[in-house]
Design an enzyme around this catalytic site. Structure first.
Site, PDB file in Angstrom:
ATOM      1  N   CYS A  56     -11.725  -0.767  30.606  1.00  0.00           N
ATOM      2  CA  CYS A  56     -12.219   0.466  31.297  1.00  0.00           C
ATOM      3  C   CYS A  56     -13.355   0.135  32.048  1.00  0.00           C
ATOM      4  O   CYS A  56     -13.880   0.623  33.544  1.00  0.00           O
ATOM      5  CB  CYS A  56     -13.182   1.047  30.617  1.00  0.00           C
ATOM      6  SG  CYS A  56     -12.035   1.823  28.641  1.00  0.00           S
ATOM      7  N   LYS A 131     -17.958   6.845  26.690  1.00  0.00           N
ATOM      8  CA  LYS A 131     -19.430   7.498  25.807  1.00  0.00           C
ATOM      9  C   LYS A 131     -20.223   7.536  27.374  1.00  0.00           C
ATOM     10  O   LYS A 131     -21.645   7.608  27.557  1.00  0.00           O
ATOM     11  CB  LYS A 131     -19.935   6.496  25.033  1.00  0.00           C
ATOM     12  CG  LYS A 131     -19.040   6.883  23.969  1.00  0.00           C
ATOM     13  CD  LYS A 131     -19.223   7.712  23.063  1.00  0.00           C
ATOM     14  CE  LYS A 131     -17.453   7.717  22.686  1.00  0.00           C
ATOM     15  NZ  LYS A 131     -15.896   7.489  22.619  1.00  0.00           N
ATOM     16  N   SER A 478     -10.249  10.154  18.530  1.00  0.00           N
ATOM     17  CA  SER A 478     -10.154   9.995  20.022  1.00  0.00           C
ATOM     18  C   SER A 478      -9.169  10.613  20.687  1.00  0.00           C
ATOM     19  O   SER A 478      -8.218  11.410  20.156  1.00  0.00           O
ATOM     20  CB  SER A 478      -9.163   8.134  19.995  1.00  0.00           C
ATOM     21  OG  SER A 478      -8.257   7.821  21.110  1.00  0.00           O
TER      22      SER A 478
END
Length: 563
Positions: A56, A131, A478
Site C-alpha cells: 500500500c 489507518k 476488515s
C-alpha cells in the site's frame, strides 16, 4: 536572515526562522537544503507514510516528491517527513494485528508532533493503507492549518484462471483449501498472483472507503480517491495538491472551514452509496471527534434511512476499484447523489470551491455499465451499515448487511475468547449451519487494539458457510469482510458488557429490520451471570498496547485516545 514582513502566509514558520535570534534555526535548515530565499516562503510539511512493510505504501516516497514539486513551483518551501504505517493484511489473524488500530493514533500524534514542532504553515498528507487516512485527518483536524489529504491510490487486480484477484481472494482461498475445494498448488498460485504491485487493497475495502469518504468530505482534490497508485493521474494529483495547499494558505482556508457537520454527512452518504467498510463508522467518529464536530452512531442510522447502496463492488459485489476508475470514479456517483438532494452542495472544499461547483461539469457514467446502479434499481434501498442496539449492545454495534445475506439471523452461540480459537474451530469443521460465532475480549481495551476478524470471516466464506452462520464480536472487521457479521459491540466484554456473559448454546438474534441484537436469556439470568463475572487480567501491562488500553474510549465513540 529573513527580510519578509509578510507573516500572514507564514504564521508558524515565521516564529521559527525570522529575526536575528533565529539564526541558529536557519543555520540548521541551510544544512537540509534551504536557501536564503526559502526563509521568506511558507513552509509546507509533506507527511509521507512511505514504508517497505506493505504494498500500500511502497511508492509513497515518490508521491511525496511529486507533492513537493507542486509546493515549490507555487513559491512555497516543501519539507518532507515520515510517519509510520503497519500492514493489516500481513498481520491479520496474529497477535501483531493488535497494533493496527493503535497505529492510527500513533500516526495522528506523530504528524501533529512534527508539524507543531517545526512550525509548518500548511500540510500535505499522503496515506496508503487503512489507518493512514484517518490518522492523517485526525492530525490535520487538531492542527487546523491549511491542509490537503492525498490518497496513495489503489492496486491493480491480480489474475488467476481469468478471475480477478485481490488480497481477500487469498484469505478465502485458505478456507477453500481447508474445505478441500482447491489443493496446495492452486493456493500457492493464488498467493503468488494476487498482489501484483503497489497500491491499497483493490475492493471497496477500508482504504478505498476512507479515501472516498475524505474526498466527499472535501479534504482531497476531486478524483483523488479513484486513481491507480502507479499512474500519471496520481502523480499529477500529488503535484496539484502541493499547489492547492498554497492557495488555501493565500485564502486562509482551514480544515475547520471545510470539515463541518454537513461535510461529515456527505462523507457518510458516499460511504453508504459505495457499500463501504464498517471501519468507516469507527474512523468517521474519530475524525469528527478530532474536529469537534458532533457526529454519533445514530447519525449513520438517520442518514442511512434515505441513502441507497448503489455500488456493486467487492467484497460483497463483483467489481474492484480499478474498474470503477475506468468508468469515472466516484465523481459521477456524487453528482447523482447531489442532484437528488442527498448531498449538501454548499460545503466548501480544498479547491476553494463548493462541492456543487466541483461537480457542475462532471459527466455521467457510460450507459453500458452495471457497476453503479440507478437510484430506482439499488442493490439495497437503504444503508448496508446497520447500527444495532439491544441487550447485547446497549451502547450500539455495527453490522454490515447488504441484503444478500438476508436481514434476520437467529442461531446458537458458540463462544470464543480470542480470534485464533474461533479460526481453528471454523477450519476444523466445528462450526455448522445455524451457529452464531461469538468472539469476545477483542475490543479496544480487551484485545487490546480491536483486531479485525478477516481470517475467521474469510474462512467462513471459503468453507461455503457465508449464508449459514453469523459472527458477532467486540472486535471489528476488515473492509474485505462480507457475510452476516456484527462488530464494534459495546460495551465490550472486557469492561463487563453483556458479550462477556454469553454461554455456548444461548440463542442470539440479529435483526437488521428492527435494528436489534438480542441475547435470548431472561434478565434475571443475565444479572446472575454478570454478578459472577470477573474482569480478566490485562493482556499487556507495559508498552504501547498497555498505554492504549488505559486511554482508549469505547468503539461507539470512535475508539480514540484524545478524549
Amino acid at each position: 536572515m529573513s527580510n519578509s514582513n509578510d507573516t500572514k502566509t507564514r504564521p508558524f514558520s515565521s516564529q521559527v526562522v525570522d529575526g536575528m535570534e533565529r539564526a541558529p534555526s536557519r543555520a540548521m535548515l541551510h544544512a537540509v537544503g534551504f536557501t536564503t530565499a526559502d526563509f521568506s516562503k511558507p513552509q509546507i510539511g509533506i507527511a509521507s507514510t512511505w514504508s517497505m512493510v506493505t504494498p500500500c505504501n511502497i511508492h509513497i516516497n515518490r508521491l511525496a516528491d511529486d507533492a513537493a514539486v507542486g509546493v515549490n513551483k507555487a513559491n512555497g518551501k516543501a519539507v518532507i517527513f515520515n510517519t509510520i504505517t503497519i500492514s493489516d493484511g500481513i498481520s491479520m489473524g496474529t497477535e501483531g494485528m493488535k497494533y493496527s488500530l493503535v497505529s492510527r493514533e500513533v500516526i495522528a500524534d506523530s504528524i501533529e508532533t512534527v508539524v507543531g514542532c517545526q512550525g509548518f504553515d500548511g500540510i500535505v498528507a499522503i496515506g496508503g493503507c487503512d489507518k493512514n487516512m484517518p490518522g492523517c485527518m485526525m492530525a490535520i483536524s487538531r492542527l487546523n492549518r491549511p491542509a490537503i489529504f492525498v490518497y496513495g491510490g489503489t492496486i491493480m487486480p491480480g489474475c488467476h484462471k481469468d478471475k480477478k484477484l485481490d488480497v481477500v481472494s487469498v484469505f478465502e482461498a485458505v478456507g477453500a483449501r481447508a474445505n478441500n475445494q482447491i489443493d496446495d498448488a492452486e493456493l500457492a498460485e493464488i498467493e503468488a498472483k494476487a498482489i501484483p504491485g503497489a497500491g491499497s487493497c483493490g475492493g471497496m475495502y477500508t482504504a478505498n472507503t476512507m479515501a472516498s469518504a475524505i474526498e466527499a468530505l472535501g479534504m482531497s482534490l476531486p478524483n483523488s480517491s479513484a486513481q491507480a497508485a502507479i499512474s500519471e493521474d496520481k502523480r499529477l494529483d500529488c503535484e496539484h495538491a502541493g499547489a492547492a495547499v498554497m492557495e488555501l494558505i493565500k485564502n486562509n482556508i482551514k480544515p475547520s472551514d471545510i470539515m463541518t457537520k454537513a461535510a461529515f454527512e456527505n462523507a457518510i452518504t458516499v460511504v453508504i452509496a459505495l457499500g463501504g467498510s464498517t471501519n468507516a463508522v469507527l474512523h468517521i467518529l474519530a475524525m469528527a471527534n478530532a474536529s469537534s464536530v458532533d457526529i454519533n452512531l445514530d447519525d449513520f442510522t438517520r442518514i442511512g434511512k434515505n441513502v441507497p447502496m448503489l455500488a456493486d463492488l467487492k467484497p460483497s459485489g463483483k467489481y474492484q476499484m480499478a474498474e470503477l476508475i475506468e468508468i469515472g470514479g466516484i465523481q459521477p456517483l456524487m453528482k447523482i447523489l447531489l442532484d437528488c438532494g442527498l448531498l449538501h452542495g454548499d460545503c466548501l472544499t480544498v479547491t476553494g470551491k463548493t462541492l456543487a461547483e466541483n461537480l457542475a461539469d462532471v459527466k455521467p457514467y457510460p450507459d453500458q455499465q452495471d457497476m453503479i446502479r440507478s437510484l430506482d434499481n439499488p442493490i439495497k434501498k437503504d444503508s448496508h451499515l446497520v447500527i444495532l442496539y439491544g441487550n447485547l449492545a446497549p451502547e450500539g454495534a455495527v453490522a454490515k448487511i447488504t441484503g444478500k445475506e438476508g436481514l434476520v439471523f437467529s442461531g446458537t452461540a458458540k463462544v470464543y475468547d480470542a480470534e485464533e480459537q474461533a479460526l481453528q474451530a471454523i477450519l476444523n469443521g466445528e462450526i455448522v449451519k445455524g451457529d452464531v460465532i461469538v468472539i469476545r475480549y477483542e475490543g479496544p481495551k480487551g484485545g487490546p487494539g480491536m483486531r479485525e476478524m478477516l481470517s475467521p470471516t474469510s474462512a467462513i466464506m471459503g468453507k461455503g458457510l457465508g449464508k449459514e452462520v453469523a459472527l458477532i464480536t467486540d472486535g471489528r472487521f476488515s473492509g474485505g469482510t462480507h457475510g452476516f457479521v456484527v462488530g464494534h459491540i459495546t460495551p465490550e466484554a472486557y469492561v463487563g458488557g453483556a458479550l462477556a456473559i454469553v454461554q455456548n448454546g444461548d440463542q442470539i438474534t440479529i435483526d437488521a429490520e428492527t435494528n436489534q441484537l438480542t441475547l435470548h436469556v431472561n434478565e434475571n439470568e443475565i444479572a446472575r451471570r454478570s454478578e459472577q463475572w470477573q474482569q480478566p487480567a490485562p493482556r499487556y501491562t507495559r508498552g504501547v498496547l498497555a498505554k492504549y488500553a488505559k486511554l482508549v474510549s469505547s468503539a461507539s465513540l470512535g475508539a480514540v485516545t484524545d478524549n
